[in-house]
Design a protein around this motif. Structure first.
Motif, short mmCIF file in Angstrom:
data_model
loop_
_atom_site.label_atom_id
_atom_site.label_comp_id
_atom_site.label_asym_id
_atom_site.label_seq_id
_atom_site.Cartn_x
_atom_site.Cartn_y
_atom_site.Cartn_z
N LEU A 1 0.87 -1.00 0.13
CA LEU A 1 0.09 -0.16 -0.15
C LEU A 1 0.80 1.20 0.04
O LEU A 1 0.54 2.14 0.51
CB LEU A 1 -0.91 -0.08 1.36
N GLN A 2 1.96 1.18 -0.48
CA GLN A 2 2.85 2.35 -0.52
C GLN A 2 2.69 3.54 -1.56
O GLN A 2 3.26 4.63 -1.49
CB GLN A 2 4.37 1.94 -0.68
N SER A 3 1.83 3.20 -2.63
CA SER A 3 1.50 4.23 -3.49
C SER A 3 -0.08 4.40 -3.37
O SER A 3 -0.78 3.44 -3.10
CB SER A 3 1.79 3.92 -4.86
N GLN A 4 -0.55 5.75 -3.84
CA GLN A 4 -1.94 6.04 -3.94
C GLN A 4 -2.73 5.06 -4.83
O GLN A 4 -3.82 4.61 -4.55
CB GLN A 4 -2.03 7.62 -4.20
N GLU A 5 -1.99 4.88 -5.98
CA GLU A 5 -2.56 3.89 -6.97
C GLU A 5 -2.91 2.59 -6.35
O GLU A 5 -4.05 1.86 -6.57
CB GLU A 5 -1.86 3.78 -8.21
N ARG A 6 -2.20 2.16 -5.51
CA ARG A 6 -2.31 0.80 -4.95
C ARG A 6 -3.22 0.86 -4.04
O ARG A 6 -3.87 0.13 -3.76
CB ARG A 6 -0.87 0.29 -4.52
N ARG A 7 -3.18 1.76 -3.19
CA ARG A 7 -4.48 1.93 -2.11
C ARG A 7 -5.76 2.06 -2.81
O ARG A 7 -6.67 1.72 -2.06
CB ARG A 7 -4.08 3.30 -1.00
N GLU A 8 -5.84 2.83 -3.72
CA GLU A 8 -7.21 2.72 -4.58
C GLU A 8 -7.58 1.41 -4.86
O GLU A 8 -8.64 1.17 -5.03
CB GLU A 8 -7.27 3.82 -5.67
N ALA A 9 -6.64 0.78 -5.42
CA ALA A 9 -7.04 -0.53 -5.90
C ALA A 9 -7.44 -1.45 -4.93
O ALA A 9 -8.39 -2.48 -5.09
CB ALA A 9 -5.61 -1.10 -6.54
N SER A 10 -6.46 -1.40 -3.96
CA SER A 10 -7.17 -2.35 -2.47
C SER A 10 -8.59 -1.74 -2.14
O SER A 10 -9.28 -2.69 -1.74
CB SER A 10 -6.13 -2.05 -1.43
N LEU A 11 -8.79 -0.58 -2.16
CA LEU A 11 -10.21 0.04 -1.86
C LEU A 11 -11.06 -0.65 -2.35
O LEU A 11 -12.11 -0.97 -2.28
CB LEU A 11 -10.14 1.35 -1.66
#
Length: 239
Positions: free
Chosen positions: A187-197
């Motif tokens: 979850l180190q990038s905003q893109e990855r956080r959005e994908a997880s969400l």
């Protein structure tokens, strides 16, 4: 089905230990069996002639002794002694093993899709509301630029609780630190956080609607995506 109970009023207020002893005796005699649901807190307070706080203390003590478990939105249930011992033993083995991150993902892919499927089958409205609240909190954290890892962990723990399977709950708790490690790295990038969400929204929607196969697939897809992110990063860094 809620189990009827023949109890004696407690002699003095605050003596939650007497409640514990009476309920344990009923379990030992077979009057309360694994899977039986205890009466609601208010009714227990009236039956024992004590305050609801005293009942809460008694239930907490029984839960710590692994004799009962409370399920959000469903009530408090008598646990199977064999199931409790197995869960505790398995959790201890996992903690002592100190698994590698790759082992953690293998375990997660084996366990969590089944948890999601069971949650879709068994989740009560109460636990679904708590899952949705955790998802909302994760989204707010992500919007603030945070990883949302704590809310991520809470959501996965609530899904295990919603499955109704005590062993799964204990295993998820035992792997908590390693699961957190895998999530934080992913979850180190905003893109990855959005994908997880987005993945969590899909999982929660399937659970809410009782779509068992969709919940299982959504969880499996989510874990495979996170795993690919983590190990692609490690490969690029030469780890």
């Amino acid at each position: 089905m809620e189990q009827a109970m023949d109890v004696k009023p407690v002699s003095r207020k605050g003596m939650y230990g007497e409640i514990v002893l009476q309920i344990k005796a009923m379990i030992d005699r077979g009057e309360l069996r694994p899977g039986d649901r205890l009466p609601p807190e208010r009714r227990l307070a009236g039956m024992f002639a004590v305050s609801r706080n005293t009942v809460r203390e008694a239930i907490k003590a029984l839960a710590e002794q692994e004799l009962v478990e409370s399920r959000q939105g469903a009530g408090t249930f008598v646990r199977s002694a064999d199931e409790a011992r197995f869960a505790a033993t398995l959790a201890g083995v996992i903690l002592r093993a100190r698994p590698s991150l790759r082992d953690v993902f293998e375990a997660r892919k084996l366990i969590e899709p089944e948890i999601a499927a069971l949650a879709a089958r068994h989740a009560s409205p109460g636990i679904i509301a708590r899952i949705e609240a955790a998802l909302d909190e994760q989204e707010r954290a992500v919007r603030r630029g945070e990883t949302g890892a704590d809310h991520d962990q809470l959501l996965h723990g609530l899904l295990a609780e919603a499955s109704g399977n005590t062993v799964f709950c204990e295993v998820v708790k035992a792997l908590h630190e390693d699961f957190i490690r895998s999530r934080v790295q992913a979850l180190q990038s905003q893109e990855r956080r959005e994908a997880s969400l987005a993945a969590h929204r899909t999982i929660v929607e399937a659970v809410r609607n009782g779509h068992v196969m969709q919940a299982e697939k959504a969880m499996r897809d989510h874990l495979e995506e996170i795993e690919a992110i983590v190990f692609a990063r490690d490969h690029r860094s030469g780890a």
